[in-house]
Structures are given as C-alpha cells and as structure tokens.
Write a protein that holds these residues in place. Structure first.
Motif, PDB file in Angstrom:
ATOM      1  N   TRP A 177      -8.948  29.187  52.200  1.00 41.76           N
ATOM      2  CA  TRP A 177      -9.267  30.425  51.921  1.00 41.76           C
ATOM      3  C   TRP A 177     -10.822  30.230  51.685  1.00 41.76           C
ATOM      4  N   PHE A 178     -11.371  31.299  52.151  1.00 48.46           N
ATOM      5  CA  PHE A 178     -12.840  31.685  52.042  1.00 48.46           C
ATOM      6  C   PHE A 178     -12.884  33.277  51.551  1.00 48.46           C
ATOM      7  N   ARG A 179     -13.939  33.624  51.147  1.00 53.44           N
ATOM      8  CA  ARG A 179     -14.281  34.761  50.721  1.00 53.44           C
ATOM      9  C   ARG A 179     -15.834  35.345  50.999  1.00 53.44           C
ATOM     10  N   GLN A 180     -15.955  36.605  51.244  1.00 50.66           N
ATOM     11  CA  GLN A 180     -17.276  37.191  51.567  1.00 50.66           C
ATOM     12  C   GLN A 180     -17.516  38.266  50.722  1.00 50.66           C
ATOM     13  N   ALA A 181     -18.627  38.442  50.001  1.00 45.10           N
ATOM     14  CA  ALA A 181     -19.039  39.627  49.238  1.00 45.10           C
ATOM     15  C   ALA A 181     -20.061  40.263  50.073  1.00 45.10           C
ATOM     16  N   PRO A 182     -20.261  41.641  49.990  1.00 45.31           N
ATOM     17  CA  PRO A 182     -21.339  42.362  50.774  1.00 45.31           C
ATOM     18  C   PRO A 182     -22.553  41.839  50.463  1.00 45.31           C
ATOM     19  N   GLY A 183     -23.349  41.425  51.616  1.00 45.53           N
ATOM     20  CA  GLY A 183     -24.574  40.912  51.450  1.00 45.53           C
ATOM     21  C   GLY A 183     -24.804  39.139  51.224  1.00 45.53           C
ATOM     22  N   LYS A 184     -23.529  38.889  51.002  1.00 43.31           N
ATOM     23  CA  LYS A 184     -23.397  37.214  50.669  1.00 43.31           C
ATOM     24  C   LYS A 184     -22.911  36.483  51.944  1.00 43.31           C
ATOM     25  N   ARG A 195     -20.229  33.806  53.738  1.00 47.73           N
ATOM     26  CA  ARG A 195     -19.102  33.374  53.385  1.00 47.73           C
ATOM     27  C   ARG A 195     -18.937  32.098  52.711  1.00 47.73           C
ATOM     28  N   GLU A 196     -18.082  31.996  51.709  1.00 42.42           N
ATOM     29  CA  GLU A 196     -17.926  30.878  50.816  1.00 42.42           C
ATOM     30  C   GLU A 196     -16.685  30.215  50.765  1.00 42.42           C
ATOM     31  N   PHE A 197     -16.394  28.862  50.661  1.00 41.74           N
ATOM     32  CA  PHE A 197     -15.124  28.365  50.462  1.00 41.74           C
ATOM     33  C   PHE A 197     -14.641  28.651  48.830  1.00 41.74           C
ATOM     34  N   VAL A 198     -13.372  28.928  49.165  1.00 42.62           N
ATOM     35  CA  VAL A 198     -12.379  28.872  47.917  1.00 42.62           C
ATOM     36  C   VAL A 198     -11.771  27.981  47.501  1.00 42.62           C
ATOM     37  N   ALA A 199     -10.828  27.715  48.429  1.00 45.69           N
ATOM     38  CA  ALA A 199      -9.499  26.689  48.265  1.00 45.69           C
ATOM     39  C   ALA A 199      -9.023  26.376  49.344  1.00 45.69           C
ATOM     40  N   SER A 200      -8.505  25.078  49.580  1.00 44.47           N
ATOM     41  CA  SER A 200      -8.019  24.508  50.603  1.00 44.47           C
ATOM     42  C   SER A 200      -6.630  23.549  50.226  1.00 44.47           C
ATOM     43  N   CYS A 254      -7.939  33.640  54.883  1.00 34.97           N
ATOM     44  CA  CYS A 254      -7.277  32.649  55.001  1.00 34.97           C
ATOM     45  C   CYS A 254      -7.645  31.810  56.392  1.00 34.97           C
ATOM     46  N   ALA A 255      -7.705  30.742  56.525  1.00 34.08           N
ATOM     47  CA  ALA A 255      -7.854  29.780  57.550  1.00 34.08           C
ATOM     48  C   ALA A 255      -7.226  28.816  57.904  1.00 34.08           C
ATOM     49  N   ALA A 256      -7.125  28.005  59.012  1.00 38.03           N
ATOM     50  CA  ALA A 256      -6.135  26.956  59.428  1.00 38.03           C
ATOM     51  C   ALA A 256      -6.974  25.841  60.307  1.00 38.03           C
ATOM     52  N   ALA A 257      -6.661  24.591  60.200  1.00 34.13           N
ATOM     53  CA  ALA A 257      -7.114  23.570  61.030  1.00 34.13           C
ATOM     54  C   ALA A 257      -6.190  22.430  61.120  1.00 34.13           C
ATOM     55  N   ASP A 258      -6.581  21.478  61.893  1.00 37.12           N
ATOM     56  CA  ASP A 258      -5.755  20.299  61.873  1.00 37.12           C
ATOM     57  C   ASP A 258      -6.033  19.127  60.532  1.00 37.12           C
ATOM     58  N   THR A 259      -7.066  19.400  60.126  1.00 43.74           N
ATOM     59  CA  THR A 259      -7.513  18.584  58.838  1.00 43.74           C
ATOM     60  C   THR A 259      -8.040  19.424  57.776  1.00 43.74           C
ATOM     61  N   ILE A 260      -7.779  18.943  56.478  1.00 45.72           N
ATOM     62  CA  ILE A 260      -8.338  19.654  55.427  1.00 45.72           C
ATOM     63  C   ILE A 260      -9.823  19.661  55.207  1.00 45.72           C
ATOM     64  N   VAL A 261     -10.509  18.494  55.834  1.00 41.81           N
ATOM     65  CA  VAL A 261     -11.968  18.444  55.919  1.00 41.81           C
ATOM     66  C   VAL A 261     -12.705  19.774  56.626  1.00 41.81           C
ATOM     67  N   LYS A 262     -11.826  19.830  57.851  1.00 42.98           N
ATOM     68  CA  LYS A 262     -12.317  21.280  58.610  1.00 42.98           C
ATOM     69  C   LYS A 262     -12.150  22.250  58.089  1.00 42.98           C
ATOM     70  N   VAL A 263     -11.118  22.597  57.265  1.00 44.27           N
ATOM     71  CA  VAL A 263     -10.811  24.040  56.581  1.00 44.27           C
ATOM     72  C   VAL A 263     -11.844  23.920  55.677  1.00 44.27           C
ATOM     73  N   THR A 264     -12.039  22.825  54.740  1.00 42.38           N
ATOM     74  CA  THR A 264     -12.832  23.108  53.352  1.00 42.38           C
ATOM     75  C   THR A 264     -14.368  23.257  54.020  1.00 42.38           C
TER      76      THR A 264
END
Length: 123
Positions: free
Chosen positions: A36-43, A45-50, A96-106
């Motif tokens: 999961w990532f999130r993005q606030a207006p004017g900010k 995109r930041e990592f949240v959880a994987s 939400c996001a997906a990739a073959d490794t958790i490092v790529k997601v994070t």
C-alpha cells in the motif's frame, strides 16, 4: 491482463478506523507480494505497508507502525489494510500495488497499481 481494485475508503473522524481492500485479477497473482502507498494533495507518494506472498513478512512506514495492519487472503487474491487510530495526516488517496518481490513493492517499483481510494480523516 492484471487489475487491482481498491475499496473501503471514506470519511472518518480522528481516532476512528477503516479497512481497505484490494482485489486482484489473474490466475497466477497469488504468489505476488502486495503493498500500500498513499498520496496527499501536494505531497509525494509514500510507502505505507507491504506483505510477502506468504504473508509471513510485513513492512510498515514509521508513521503508521502500531496503528495499521496489512493482511491477505490468497484464496480471494485480496489484500487488506486495517487502519486504526486514524489521524488527519492520514488523509490521502491510498493505492494498492503488486510485484514479484516484497522489496520491489516496498521501494515503489511495483509492476501493478490500482486506481486508488480516498481516505479522509477529520479533526
């Protein structure tokens, strides 16, 4: 073709809770790490959880650690983000996001991204 669809966003007062869900299509999607990532207006995109494909390994941003929990139901190809003790600064569009490794997601290098769902926390 792979699709990620988020749901569960909405308006909540500070201190409240929300649970987001992200359903994924594709017969081989079960083995993908999710996040999961999130993005606030004017900010930015930041990592949240994987979470790894087994669900054994999880990572959280310091800003949400202890308040948010991510989990997955591989039978449904769905990942969840339980958000408790919400703060106004949690207000953002959550992706939400997906990739073959958790490092790529994070690190924000996911192969697939959802359209996002709005979370608004009032003070």
């Amino acid at each position: 073709q792979v699709q990620l669809v988020e749901s569960g966003g909405g308006l909540v007062q500070a201190g409240g809770s929300l649970r987001l869900a992200c359903a994924a299509s594709g017969r081989t999607f079960r083995n993908y790490a999710r996040g999961w990532f999130r993005q606030a207006p004017g900010k930015e995109r930041e990592f949240v959880a994987s979470i790894s494909w087994r669900g054994v390994s999880t990572y959280y941003a310091d800003s949400v650690k202890g308040r948010f929990t991510t989990s997955r139901d591989n039978a449904k190809n769905t990942v969840y983000l339980q958000m408790n003790s919400l703060k106004p600064e949690d207000t953002a569009v959550y992706y939400c996001a997906a990739a073959d490794t958790i490092v790529k997601v994070t690190t924000g290098l996911s192969d697939y991204w959802g359209q996002g769902t709005q979370v608004t926390v009032s003070s």
